[in-house]
Design an enzyme around this catalytic site. Sequence first.
Site, PDB file in Angstrom:
ATOM      1  N   MET A   1     -24.992   2.704 -21.974  1.00 24.20           N
ATOM      2  CA  MET A   1     -24.473   3.996 -22.461  1.00 24.20           C
ATOM      3  C   MET A   1     -24.502   4.016 -23.986  1.00 24.20           C
ATOM      4  O   MET A   1     -24.019   3.088 -24.638  1.00 24.20           O
ATOM      5  CB  MET A   1     -23.041   4.218 -21.978  1.00 24.20           C
ATOM      6  CG  MET A   1     -22.893   4.508 -20.487  1.00 24.20           C
ATOM      7  SD  MET A   1     -23.778   5.973 -19.889  1.00 24.20           S
ATOM      8  CE  MET A   1     -23.060   7.278 -20.895  1.00 24.20           C
TER       9      MET A   1
ATOM     10  N   HIS B   1     -25.797   9.074 -11.514  1.00 25.08           N
ATOM     11  CA  HIS B   1     -24.973   8.262 -12.422  1.00 25.08           C
ATOM     12  C   HIS B   1     -23.520   8.467 -12.024  1.00 25.08           C
ATOM     13  O   HIS B   1     -22.930   9.506 -12.298  1.00 25.08           O
ATOM     14  CB  HIS B   1     -25.246   8.717 -13.870  1.00 25.08           C
ATOM     15  CG  HIS B   1     -24.405   8.040 -14.898  1.00 25.08           C
ATOM     16  ND1 HIS B   1     -24.295   8.508 -16.188  1.00 25.08           N
ATOM     17  CD2 HIS B   1     -23.632   6.916 -14.841  1.00 25.08           C
ATOM     18  CE1 HIS B   1     -23.493   7.709 -16.880  1.00 25.08           C
ATOM     19  NE2 HIS B   1     -23.060   6.741 -16.086  1.00 25.08           N
TER      20      HIS B   1
ATOM     21  N   ASP C   1     -28.428   6.571 -22.223  1.00 30.82           N
ATOM     22  CA  ASP C   1     -27.848   7.861 -21.846  1.00 30.82           C
ATOM     23  C   ASP C   1     -26.782   8.227 -22.877  1.00 30.82           C
ATOM     24  O   ASP C   1     -25.809   7.484 -23.054  1.00 30.82           O
ATOM     25  CB  ASP C   1     -27.243   7.725 -20.437  1.00 30.82           C
ATOM     26  CG  ASP C   1     -26.605   9.007 -19.923  1.00 30.82           C
ATOM     27  OD1 ASP C   1     -26.730  10.049 -20.583  1.00 30.82           O
ATOM     28  OD2 ASP C   1     -25.987   8.948 -18.840  1.00 30.82           O
TER      29      ASP C   1
ATOM     30  N   SER D   1     -30.609  15.611 -17.791  1.00 31.58           N
ATOM     31  CA  SER D   1     -29.311  15.591 -17.120  1.00 31.58           C
ATOM     32  C   SER D   1     -28.868  17.012 -16.825  1.00 31.58           C
ATOM     33  O   SER D   1     -28.728  17.832 -17.744  1.00 31.58           O
ATOM     34  CB  SER D   1     -28.270  14.899 -17.998  1.00 31.58           C
ATOM     35  OG  SER D   1     -26.977  15.157 -17.482  1.00 31.58           O
TER      36      SER D   1
ATOM     37  N   HIS E   1     -31.362  13.557 -13.567  1.00 31.11           N
ATOM     38  CA  HIS E   1     -30.158  12.746 -13.753  1.00 31.11           C
ATOM     39  C   HIS E   1     -28.936  13.570 -13.333  1.00 31.11           C
ATOM     40  O   HIS E   1     -28.699  14.648 -13.869  1.00 31.11           O
ATOM     41  CB  HIS E   1     -30.064  12.337 -15.222  1.00 31.11           C
ATOM     42  CG  HIS E   1     -28.966  11.386 -15.538  1.00 31.11           C
ATOM     43  ND1 HIS E   1     -29.071  10.033 -15.345  1.00 31.11           N
ATOM     44  CD2 HIS E   1     -27.727  11.589 -16.066  1.00 31.11           C
ATOM     45  CE1 HIS E   1     -27.958   9.435 -15.744  1.00 31.11           C
ATOM     46  NE2 HIS E   1     -27.119  10.361 -16.181  1.00 31.11           N
TER      47      HIS E   1
ATOM     48  N   ASP F   1     -24.911  13.595 -13.015  1.00 25.52           N
ATOM     49  CA  ASP F   1     -23.688  12.943 -13.483  1.00 25.52           C
ATOM     50  C   ASP F   1     -22.517  13.289 -12.572  1.00 25.52           C
ATOM     51  O   ASP F   1     -21.994  14.396 -12.618  1.00 25.52           O
ATOM     52  CB  ASP F   1     -23.380  13.391 -14.915  1.00 25.52           C
ATOM     53  CG  ASP F   1     -24.329  12.789 -15.925  1.00 25.52           C
ATOM     54  OD1 ASP F   1     -24.436  11.558 -15.969  1.00 25.52           O
ATOM     55  OD2 ASP F   1     -24.977  13.560 -16.676  1.00 25.52           O
TER      56      ASP F   1
ATOM     57  N   MET G   1     -18.727  12.816 -11.843  1.00 28.19           N
ATOM     58  CA  MET G   1     -17.494  12.419 -12.545  1.00 28.19           C
ATOM     59  C   MET G   1     -16.286  12.818 -11.704  1.00 28.19           C
ATOM     60  O   MET G   1     -16.265  13.909 -11.129  1.00 28.19           O
ATOM     61  CB  MET G   1     -17.409  13.124 -13.901  1.00 28.19           C
ATOM     62  CG  MET G   1     -18.615  12.900 -14.802  1.00 28.19           C
ATOM     63  SD  MET G   1     -18.297  13.624 -16.426  1.00 28.19           S
ATOM     64  CE  MET G   1     -19.943  13.551 -17.149  1.00 28.19           C
TER      65      MET G   1
ATOM     66  N   MET H   1     -19.838   8.116 -12.406  1.00 30.46           N
ATOM     67  CA  MET H   1     -18.733   7.811 -13.332  1.00 30.46           C
ATOM     68  C   MET H   1     -17.447   8.034 -12.543  1.00 30.46           C
ATOM     69  O   MET H   1     -16.720   9.011 -12.743  1.00 30.46           O
ATOM     70  CB  MET H   1     -18.825   8.718 -14.566  1.00 30.46           C
ATOM     71  CG  MET H   1     -19.927   8.284 -15.530  1.00 30.46           C
ATOM     72  SD  MET H   1     -20.398   9.583 -16.693  1.00 30.46           S
ATOM     73  CE  MET H   1     -21.584  10.456 -15.671  1.00 30.46           C
TER      74      MET H   1
HETATM   75  C1  DX5 Z   1     -22.389  11.629 -20.352  1.00 32.09           C
HETATM   76  C2  DX5 Z   1     -23.460  11.681 -19.311  1.00 32.09           C
HETATM   77  C3  DX5 Z   1     -24.783  12.045 -19.824  1.00 32.09           C
HETATM   78  C4  DX5 Z   1     -24.866  13.401 -20.477  1.00 32.09           C
HETATM   79  C5  DX5 Z   1     -25.759  13.226 -21.656  1.00 32.09           C
HETATM   80  O1  DX5 Z   1     -21.310  10.904 -19.890  1.00 32.09           O
HETATM   81  O2  DX5 Z   1     -23.580  10.435 -18.644  1.00 32.09           O
HETATM   82  O3  DX5 Z   1     -25.770  11.924 -18.814  1.00 32.09           O
HETATM   83  O4  DX5 Z   1     -25.371  14.419 -19.670  1.00 32.09           O
HETATM   84  O5  DX5 Z   1     -25.765  14.396 -22.399  1.00 32.09           O
HETATM   85  P1  DX5 Z   1     -26.494  14.487 -23.822  1.00 32.09           P
HETATM   86  O6  DX5 Z   1     -27.924  14.158 -23.613  1.00 32.09           O
HETATM   87  O7  DX5 Z   1     -26.249  15.891 -24.226  1.00 32.09           O
HETATM   88  O8  DX5 Z   1     -25.804  13.481 -24.718  1.00 32.09           O
HETATM   89 ZN    ZN Z   2     -25.286  10.213 -17.305  1.00 30.88          ZN
END
Ligand code: DX5
Ligand code: ZN
Length: 215
Positions: A135, A64, A171, A8, A31, A33, A35, A66
């Site tokens: 998750m 991903h 994840d 990620s 990956h 993220d 947000m 969010m």
């Molecule tokens: C959190 C993200 C993850 C995050 C995971 O909401 O969706 O993808 O990057 O990070 P680690 O592997 O550090 O828990």
């Molecule tokens: Zn994620």
Amino acid sequence: MVVRIEPSILSADFASFAREIERIPSADLVHCDVMDNHFVPNLTFGLPMVQRLAQVSALPLDVHLMIDDPDRWAPGYAEAGAHTVTFHAEAAQDPVATARAIRRAGARAGIALKPATDAGPYLASLGEFDQVLVMTVEPGFGGQSFRSELMDKVREVRAAIGDRDVWLQVDGGIAADTIGTAAAAGADTFVAGSAVFGADDPDAAVQRLRALAQA
Ligand code: DX5
Ligand code: ZN
């Protein structure tokens, strides 16, 4: 067993994403993220960043989302060139219609479940999805602790998938000491942020995680 490792970039250098991706050639996908500071209390990047990363990345992108209102926004990430676009069940008005729109736009469609969300209601429409993301932390931030109590949900989804081509992703808190637990429960696609980009040699960390998941 097929194992996919997805670093990620939430834990990578935000000023150098293109170079950071070049440091993980052994990874299967990257990956990303997204947000929006509404669905989760954190803000990262959006469509322009994903469009540009899709142009320069040698690895396919798994986005991903969010964000609120994925029904409106998710297909745009597929059009931008993402390999997989995963949106949250809790945010979607019509998950099946959104998954179909993602597929029509040329990407694989994934549905994500927060820790408190039951998988049950979505298992009947599994054929509409290419990936289920369970998750293993509350979404929003990297570096949190893996929640092993969610392995029951992973097992439930694995049993429902059977031999369908649906990836089962975890994840949150995936690292050398947790990936085996998630693999044993039936996950095949592993997101790792801090465990990869926090390592001195991120590519070696990817290879190590893969070996541990396969064992
Ligand atoms: C959190 C993200 C993850 C995050 C995971 O909401 O969706 O993808 O990057 O990070 P680690 O592997 O550090 O828990
Ligand atoms: Zn994620």
